[in-house]
Scaffold this motif. Structure first.
Motif, PDB file in Angstrom:
ATOM      1  N   ALA A  79      -5.352   0.141   2.483  1.00  0.00           N
ATOM      2  CA  ALA A  79      -6.594   0.101   1.741  1.00  0.00           C
ATOM      3  C   ALA A  79      -7.711   1.007   2.144  1.00  0.00           C
ATOM      4  O   ALA A  79      -8.704   0.865   1.946  1.00  0.00           O
ATOM      5  CB  ALA A  79      -7.028  -1.194   1.411  1.00  0.00           C
ATOM      6  N   THR A  80      -7.176   2.026   3.175  1.00  0.00           N
ATOM      7  CA  THR A  80      -8.270   2.872   3.564  1.00  0.00           C
ATOM      8  C   THR A  80      -8.254   4.411   2.578  1.00  0.00           C
ATOM      9  O   THR A  80      -8.944   5.172   3.167  1.00  0.00           O
ATOM     10  CB  THR A  80      -8.148   3.127   5.178  1.00  0.00           C
ATOM     11  N   GLN A  81      -7.422   4.482   1.552  1.00  0.00           N
ATOM     12  CA  GLN A  81      -7.204   5.667   0.981  1.00  0.00           C
ATOM     13  C   GLN A  81      -7.878   5.378  -0.545  1.00  0.00           C
ATOM     14  O   GLN A  81      -8.827   5.322  -0.653  1.00  0.00           O
ATOM     15  CB  GLN A  81      -6.093   6.258   0.740  1.00  0.00           C
ATOM     16  N   CYS A  82      -6.876   4.935  -1.429  1.00  0.00           N
ATOM     17  CA  CYS A  82      -7.530   5.048  -2.749  1.00  0.00           C
ATOM     18  C   CYS A  82      -8.041   3.362  -2.885  1.00  0.00           C
ATOM     19  O   CYS A  82      -8.915   3.237  -3.895  1.00  0.00           O
ATOM     20  CB  CYS A  82      -6.312   5.158  -3.722  1.00  0.00           C
ATOM     21  N   GLY A  83      -7.784   2.371  -2.243  1.00  0.00           N
ATOM     22  CA  GLY A  83      -8.126   1.215  -2.474  1.00  0.00           C
ATOM     23  C   GLY A  83      -7.533   0.310  -3.269  1.00  0.00           C
ATOM     24  O   GLY A  83      -7.811  -0.659  -3.380  1.00  0.00           O
ATOM     25  N   LYS A  84      -6.672   0.749  -3.984  1.00  0.00           N
ATOM     26  CA  LYS A  84      -6.034  -0.190  -5.182  1.00  0.00           C
ATOM     27  C   LYS A  84      -5.270  -1.092  -4.753  1.00  0.00           C
ATOM     28  O   LYS A  84      -5.209  -2.297  -5.387  1.00  0.00           O
ATOM     29  CB  LYS A  84      -5.162   0.529  -6.063  1.00  0.00           C
ATOM     30  N   CYS A  85      -4.857  -1.332  -3.400  1.00  0.00           N
ATOM     31  CA  CYS A  85      -4.071  -2.280  -2.686  1.00  0.00           C
ATOM     32  C   CYS A  85      -4.711  -3.388  -2.134  1.00  0.00           C
ATOM     33  O   CYS A  85      -4.127  -4.195  -1.907  1.00  0.00           O
ATOM     34  CB  CYS A  85      -2.981  -1.748  -1.806  1.00  0.00           C
ATOM     35  N   CYS A  87       0.824  -1.306  -0.279  1.00  0.00           N
ATOM     36  CA  CYS A  87       0.041   0.161  -0.120  1.00  0.00           C
ATOM     37  C   CYS A  87       0.783   1.210  -0.029  1.00  0.00           C
ATOM     38  O   CYS A  87       1.356   1.578   1.163  1.00  0.00           O
ATOM     39  CB  CYS A  87      -0.960   0.017   1.226  1.00  0.00           C
ATOM     40  N   LEU A  88       1.041   1.906  -1.091  1.00  0.00           N
ATOM     41  CA  LEU A  88       1.749   3.061  -1.314  1.00  0.00           C
ATOM     42  C   LEU A  88       1.062   4.300  -0.635  1.00  0.00           C
ATOM     43  O   LEU A  88       1.720   5.132  -0.053  1.00  0.00           O
ATOM     44  CB  LEU A  88       1.871   3.458  -2.788  1.00  0.00           C
ATOM     45  N   CYS A  89       0.028   4.327  -0.600  1.00  0.00           N
ATOM     46  CA  CYS A  89      -0.762   5.445   0.305  1.00  0.00           C
ATOM     47  C   CYS A  89      -0.342   5.453   1.576  1.00  0.00           C
ATOM     48  O   CYS A  89      -0.279   6.626   2.211  1.00  0.00           O
ATOM     49  CB  CYS A  89      -2.251   5.537  -0.139  1.00  0.00           C
TER      50      CYS A  89
END
Ligand code: FES
Length: 68
Positions: free
Chosen positions: A35-41, A4-6
């Motif tokens: 996964a609490t920001q953009c969710g791509k991960c 998760c990069l975010c």
């Protein structure tokens, strides 16, 4: 490896959280923020979480077998 990069969450961090007692994706997400920001991960993080939980249960079972 960063999952998760975010939120800067690595696969090691997920495994550590599981090792410390988390037994669901919800718990891992709450404790790491993964996964609490953009969710791509989310997909990859869930797969890593599932595998870490499975590995932990197998290790715990093996330890129980030795203890008996
Ligand atoms: Fe994980 Fe964006 S990469 S929330």
């Amino acid at each position: 490896m960063y999952v998760c990069l975010c939120k800067g969450v690595t696969d090691r961090k997920i495994c550590q959280v599981v090792s410390d007692g988390a037994r669901s994706w919800r718990e891992v997400r709450q404790q790491t923020g993964c996964a609490t920001q953009c969710g791509k991960c989310a997909c990859q993080a869930k797969a890593i979480t599932r595998q870490a939980i499975k590995d932990t249960i197998v290790a715990d079972t093996a330890n129980l077998a030795y203890a008996v």
